[in-house]
Design an enzyme around this catalytic site. Structure first.
Site, PDB file in Angstrom:
ATOM      1  N   TYR A 187     -12.302 -14.519   3.357  1.00 29.27           N
ATOM      2  CA  TYR A 187     -11.244 -13.526   3.507  1.00 29.27           C
ATOM      3  C   TYR A 187     -10.722 -13.506   4.943  1.00 29.27           C
ATOM      4  O   TYR A 187     -11.502 -13.415   5.899  1.00 29.27           O
ATOM      5  CB  TYR A 187     -11.781 -12.140   3.152  1.00 29.27           C
ATOM      6  CG  TYR A 187     -10.795 -11.022   3.408  1.00 29.27           C
ATOM      7  CD1 TYR A 187      -9.915 -10.607   2.420  1.00 29.27           C
ATOM      8  CD2 TYR A 187     -10.744 -10.391   4.644  1.00 29.27           C
ATOM      9  CE1 TYR A 187      -9.005  -9.588   2.660  1.00 29.27           C
ATOM     10  CE2 TYR A 187      -9.841  -9.376   4.899  1.00 29.27           C
ATOM     11  CZ  TYR A 187      -8.970  -8.987   3.902  1.00 29.27           C
ATOM     12  OH  TYR A 187      -8.063  -7.991   4.148  1.00 29.27           O
ATOM     13  N   LYS A 198       0.820  -1.216   0.000  1.00 31.14           N
ATOM     14  CA  LYS A 198       0.000   0.000   0.000  1.00 31.14           C
ATOM     15  C   LYS A 198       0.852   1.264   0.000  1.00 31.14           C
ATOM     16  O   LYS A 198       0.374   2.334  -0.402  1.00 31.14           O
ATOM     17  CB  LYS A 198      -0.945   0.008   1.206  1.00 31.14           C
ATOM     18  CG  LYS A 198      -1.736  -1.272   1.410  1.00 31.14           C
ATOM     19  CD  LYS A 198      -2.486  -1.743   0.172  1.00 31.14           C
ATOM     20  CE  LYS A 198      -3.253  -3.022   0.472  1.00 31.14           C
ATOM     21  NZ  LYS A 198      -3.889  -3.589  -0.722  1.00 31.14           N
ATOM     22  N   TYR A 239      -2.852 -12.248   2.862  1.00 31.68           N
ATOM     23  CA  TYR A 239      -2.554 -12.025   1.443  1.00 31.68           C
ATOM     24  C   TYR A 239      -1.398 -12.891   0.960  1.00 31.68           C
ATOM     25  O   TYR A 239      -1.604 -13.870   0.237  1.00 31.68           O
ATOM     26  CB  TYR A 239      -2.254 -10.539   1.198  1.00 31.68           C
ATOM     27  CG  TYR A 239      -3.441  -9.644   1.411  1.00 31.68           C
ATOM     28  CD1 TYR A 239      -4.337  -9.374   0.379  1.00 31.68           C
ATOM     29  CD2 TYR A 239      -3.683  -9.069   2.661  1.00 31.68           C
ATOM     30  CE1 TYR A 239      -5.435  -8.561   0.581  1.00 31.68           C
ATOM     31  CE2 TYR A 239      -4.787  -8.258   2.869  1.00 31.68           C
ATOM     32  CZ  TYR A 239      -5.658  -8.008   1.829  1.00 31.68           C
ATOM     33  OH  TYR A 239      -6.750  -7.212   2.038  1.00 31.68           O
TER      34      TYR A 239
END
Length: 333
Positions: free
Chosen positions: A263, A49, A289
């Site tokens: 998730y 990010k 992730y």
């Protein structure tokens, strides 16, 4: 591609390393494995990010914002990095965290990224799974404006065309590293969730005609909607760069077989992958992730999708601090 015309706050420790993984390669007995270390971007333990925030926060500053608003899951890496750059620049930060997993463990709810969010001074709001997060951010931004603040809303994962420019930049950086090293990359593998990382990579490689295919390993959505989301964002990103039509639909590929129960919900494959990479390469993956993406890569190597003689690069999107929120998921060593 006209990247230079976009304001950019240069905070990434770039170029991030491109390293071989010889012991993992030997263990799996397939292609030669490499890792692009975007866990080393520098901001608040690093992560993908940071590259997106270079463009998003530059835009926020240009707009005169004094507050940033964004959203993510409870253990959001994006939220942690946004809170960090806000602290560094003296901006207020409001984070809306969605309870996507239903996990009630104390480590998940109070350690890892959540602990760092608080240390960076962010104001946290928790909402139940299924909340319309865009609406929640819009309502919060409206309240802040009523209070005289100047909020800038960043989408989840920083995944819009402006944020995706961070991974166009990464694509060009990686292509240059590979060329300088004489490395012919057969495929780049990375986690894909909010879509900005994969979309930026595809737009960058396609726009530069680099000939490097990208395989996204999904962490949330099924294959069809994930690929469509990535493709639309890649198209929008290319258009923003003045390269409309550069992205071919067949360049967007996602394998979403490794999500598991949902998730952020641990899987046996993720636990094996995190443990294997830690013990063979001394590299920490994250449980949401990169751990699931590596589980996918390991399984695909075992199934023969990749073979000896190929060079496979794994893009590490960071987030290892999240391991502290998943202590409950790992067996005692």
């Amino acid at each position: 591609m006209k990247l230079a015309r976009f304001p950019r706050l240069r905070i990434t420790h770039a170029p991030t390393p491109l390293e071989p993984m010889p012991r993992l390669t030997q263990l799996l007995g397939g292609p030669t494995l490499w890792i692009k270390r975007d866990d080393c971007t520098g901001l608040a333990t690093g992560g993908n990010k940071t590259r997106k925030l270079e463009y998003l926060i530059a835009d926020a500053l240009a707009a005169g914002a004094d507050t940033v608003v964004t959203q993510g899951a409870t253990q959001s890496n994006h939220a942690r990095q946004t809170a960090a750059i806000a602290a560094k620049l003296g901006l207020s930060c409001h984070l809306i965290l969605e309870d996507r997993t239903g996990l009630r463990h104390d480590d998940y709810r109070n350690s890892g990224n959540v602990l760092l969010d608080r240390l960076f001074g962010a104001q946290l709001s928790e909402v139940p799974v299924g909340t319309d997060m865009d609406q929640a951010m819009a309502l919060l931004a409206a309240r802040l404006r009523d209070d005289g603040r100047r909020p800038y809303v960043i989408p989840g994962g920083g995944s819009n065309p402006l944020g995706a420019l961070g991974y166009v930049t990464c694509a060009l950086e990686l292509a240059e590293q590979a060329n300088n090293a004489g490395l012919a990359i057969d495929v780049l593998v990375t986690a894909t969730g909010s879509a900005g990382t994969q979309a930026g990579l595809v737009a960058g490689f396609e726009g530069a005609r680099a000939g490097i295919p990208v395989l996204g390993i999904g962490v949330r959505a099924p294959k069809a909607p994930q690929e469509e989301k990535v493709f639309q964002l890649a198209e929008q990103t290319a258009e923003l760069l003045g390269a409309a039509g550069a992205v071919r639909r067949e360049a967007v590929v996602a394998n979403c077989d490794y999500v598991g129960a949902g998730y952020g919900v641990p899987t046996e494959g993720m636990i094996e992958a995190v443990t294997m990479v830690a013990r063979s390469e001394g590299i920490l993956l994250d449980p949401v992730y990169s751990g699931k993406a590596m589980a996918g890569l390991i399984d695909l190597v075992r199934k023969g999708q990749f073979h000896s003689g190929q060079n496979v690069v794994f893009l590490h999107t960071g987030g290892a601090v999240g391991l502290h929120g998943y202590v409950h998921a790992f067996p005692a060593a």
